[in-house]
Design an enzyme around this catalytic site. Structure first.
Site, mmCIF file in Angstrom:
data_model
loop_
_atom_site.group_PDB
_atom_site.id
_atom_site.type_symbol
_atom_site.label_atom_id
_atom_site.label_comp_id
_atom_site.label_asym_id
_atom_site.label_seq_id
_atom_site.Cartn_x
_atom_site.Cartn_y
_atom_site.Cartn_z
ATOM 1 N N GLY A 142 39.633 30.609 41.657
ATOM 2 C CA GLY A 142 38.997 29.400 41.806
ATOM 3 C C GLY A 142 38.265 28.878 40.725
ATOM 4 N N HIS A 143 37.736 27.683 40.629
ATOM 5 C CA HIS A 143 36.772 27.030 39.914
ATOM 6 C C HIS A 143 35.661 27.689 39.468
ATOM 7 C CE1 HIS A 143 35.392 23.546 42.532
ATOM 8 N NE2 HIS A 143 35.533 24.533 43.140
ATOM 9 N N ASN A 144 35.012 27.634 38.437
ATOM 10 C CA ASN A 144 33.656 28.249 38.001
ATOM 11 C C ASN A 144 33.536 29.906 38.432
ATOM 12 O OD1 ASN A 144 33.075 25.388 38.451
ATOM 13 N ND2 ASN A 144 31.560 26.014 37.456
ATOM 14 N N SER B 147 33.244 29.689 42.064
ATOM 15 C CA SER B 147 31.818 30.077 41.628
ATOM 16 C C SER B 147 31.458 31.418 42.084
ATOM 17 C CB SER B 147 30.738 29.157 42.439
ATOM 18 O OG SER B 147 30.999 27.671 41.833
#
Lengths: 357, 357, 357
Positions: C241-243, C261
């Site tokens: 996932g993002h980050n 994250s």
């Protein structure tokens, strides 16, 4: 990214209020999410409470008194929001400009209906016969748009996407790289020891403002339509089976699978890696927690969890029961000893304690 | 799709026997699957029982007396099966005609062995050296067929498919969009704190009549072959690890993963989201229920469930035990009270009830 | 593959010591993995113990006395390791030669920075503006490298890969077919009943020596960077996932999903189909067993299992408790009978035994 407090202050044209000039930061986040090696910002007094509890490494603050934890470095700037945006864009991906036209390497059938001055067809795109594409739509490199597909206005079909025959796509839809829309549904009949394919004759219809994440798959209906309702957002690597009818404004987090012919209402939320069996009815406003397996109809407004997914409370009760078992076994052993004393027999504790059945 | 009863009657040239002309229907289904907003048909007297229990909104019926639930609208037609087919095709995806030839945008190595009058090579296909392709085979746009791959007759390799070096594919195989066949197996050795790649030198062999769903992946063997047996049908987003040998006529529903070197017999069925560990032996006719995790060898003719997957009965017993725990805790509390009365001590119920251990 | 003992002996120029000339073998494996229909080899005296326990069908042995199970056929050769290699290569996939240059069908922006004598750009590749590519790197057919991407030396970007805007890729990275790097993170805000997209402005950074398996996806950061640390190896159909910030030298087996994250330390191992929630902190040297669901921070050096993932020992305890329940219920029934006798009441066993609460 790697930036020191000193470099950061220079980039945002601010003044270090607190913190070591050579401290290094590696990320950018909101006040509530930021970690000790990340940069955040305090742009609006209504987030004063978030600031007072933030774990960020450094916060960009305005020209006023603020209350932040001792450990947080501070840089004063005239406008924290725009200062933070400057940092974001310093590290941001370059943005792809929308340049209308058809790249010469694209293979576009003669009867495709679109305005080449208002649509962008990227290199190596293939667009087959009978397709129509609305104004403002972008088709990314390597994507294949099959016979008879209708795509609305202002859509973004990213790279290496496969849209199969007859798909209908609304306006402002975003389909990310590697997605396959309209592949055959999974249906076979065992005849004389061999699985015979059941024809999959239907299509996929995607409503306005839908997003479908990278490498997800949505199968065409056996008859009629598989439907993704308007405003529904689907994450990466999600599978939607044939003949599913998904409502409006639903969320499907990554790796969810929904089997064929299930109907999902509006505003439903599926956590990551949830599985939903086929031929079920899920009402509006159903939430299913991550990694649950749904095998029954679900009712409006409830949150479900577990496999089989049951209302959250019921699941928590079962979980607690199992957790209490160790203590509980002790209590039964204790009882057995007492009863043995009372009736004069031997305890059977030694014989069976600790053994699985 | 959206069709009123009146429009439907006109489309099939039938007579409304029962139902409101402006009632709206949104799908097409078999009698047993249809929902109240769907159209179905009664084409064969042997399904009279299904008709009597159907939940369909409207059923196309023949010129005879029929027994259907009161709530079901009815349209009389001369031939319900062909009338239903007319509706299906009214809403069906356009069909791609098989047009032999090599699109000028395709990049085909000089030594590829195929008959251009009997094979269809779509736009932007890449076919590398040493490939052979049987008559009647379709290669979809954007697909890449790597060095030395052999593809049989009457196959459909859909769009944006990747077939890696040396793959061997039988006859009548269908490989859907985005599939990757023959990617390296996942194998590394930790040497001095770094994972070193273990060479993956083998290939993938796919038997006749296999189907592989969109965005699934099948890894090449370390040595020798990863095998998918003839007639096996694989759904979307499935992963088959290196050196797996999968038998004939198996079903792998969406999102199943099988780790490396596992052997699966014939006629095995894997429900959605099942995981199977590596180096296992699954005999013929094994069924694994959806979302199970297999970590042991499985034996012929059984159905398994759970994680670890155990015979279905055993799993249901454990599940029932856990469900009974609440009731059971009460019984033990009751016993404790009785024993306390009998031996004159205090009950320990208050001290521990409700607390996790 | 299918080879008889006789054919095998001829291929390796060896002598059959034991076994039937017409016995058929179907695979190649190491001594410890080989099955009864597979060929293996004994190339180093330090594996004498493995040889004595092997289940292989036939083993290639050197000119010395060896101790193998009776059932194992043996072929004597002068050098077992090179003889086995000959068999491996007899069945191996053809190898793709590295041929530098840009295929005429590739679409390469004018300002792409690379040395065409040292880089291989395959057919139908699209490389956009501002990209740089290091020497020795291979870009496979149909791949799309978006604006501003930086790719290091000696990388292999295989076929039909999508690299989105601004991605930074180190040296010796291998990205397999169908992977999508840098798709938008999954982030929305519910405003007036509609999900509004939260801009995803960051990028993905991939360290040296990373491998990413077929059809996996790594999302770009909202701000800043999603990071895959050097030496980390990711299997097929994995979602990051993002980050997320993933450490160095981690292993992600197939179908793992990590939500946004989350931070993962170095040398962490994730078994197949694990899910990790967002915004968590996993320290170095954490191992998570297959199919676990992680919803809490995890600590260095431990192995976790279950959903929620807990230290392995704790999980095993709970599992054992549940297994013991059948036996345990009997003990309580027994107690109830005894207590009923003692206090003169009726047992409540008949009323509730076997019933779920």
């Amino acid at each position: 990214m790697q930036i020191t407090l000193g470099e950061l202050a220079k980039l945002v044209e601010g003044t270090i209020v607190r913190g070591a000039e050579d401290a290094v930061y590696m990320g950018l986040s909101a006040l509530t999410d930021a970690l000790p090696d990340e940069v955040s910002f305090f742009g609006n007094p209504k987030y004063a409470d978030d600031l007072s509890k933030t774990k960020a490494g450094v916060v960009l603050i305005p020209e006023m008194e603020v209350n932040a934890p001792e450990s947080v470095a501070l840089i004063r700037v005239s406008n924290p929001t725009s200062a933070f945006e400057r940092v974001v864009h310093h590290y941001a991906a370059p943005k792809r400009p929308f340049v209308p036209g058809v790249h010469p390497s694209a293979v576009v059938a003669e009867d495709v209906s679109f305005n080449p001055d208002k649509v962008c067809i990227s290199p190596n795109v293939v667009i087959e016969s009978g397709v129509s594409i609305g104004d403002g739509t972008f088709i990314g490199a390597g994507s294949v748009i099959s016979i008879g597909t209708k795509i609305g206005r202002d859509c973004q079909i990213k790279h290496n996407v496969t849209i199969c025959e007859g798909t209908i796509i609304g306006d402002r839809v975003i389909i990310f790289g590697g997605v396959v829309i309209g592949s055959d549904g999974y249906g076979y009949q065992l005849v004389d020891g061999k699985y015979q394919k059941i024809d999959q004759l239907g299509i996929v219809r995607i409503g306005d403002d839908v997003e479908i994440g990278a490498n997800s798959t949505v199968d065409r209906a056996r008859f009629g339509e598989t439907v993704i309702g308007e405003g529904t957002k689907i994450d990466n690597l999600v599978q939607i089976g044939h003949n599913c009818v998904i409502g409006k404004h639903c969320l499907f987090v990554a790796m969810v699978g929904v089997a064929g012919s299930t109907r999902v209402g509006d505003y439903c939320i599926f956590g990551a890696q949830v599985g939903v069996a086929g031929h079920l009815l899920l009402e509006d406003h159903v939430t299913v927690a991550a990694r649950s397996g749904v095998i029954n109809n679900l009712y409006s407004g409830n949150t479900y969890f577990g496999y089989p997914a049951v209302p959250m409370k019921q699941n928590l009760r079962h979980t607690m029961h199992v957790k209490r078992l160790g203590k509980f076994f002790e209590r039964v052993r204790d009882l057995e000893a007492k009863v043995a004393k009372l009736d004069g027999s031997e305890s059977n504790e030694d014989a069976s304690a600790g053994k699985p059945d």
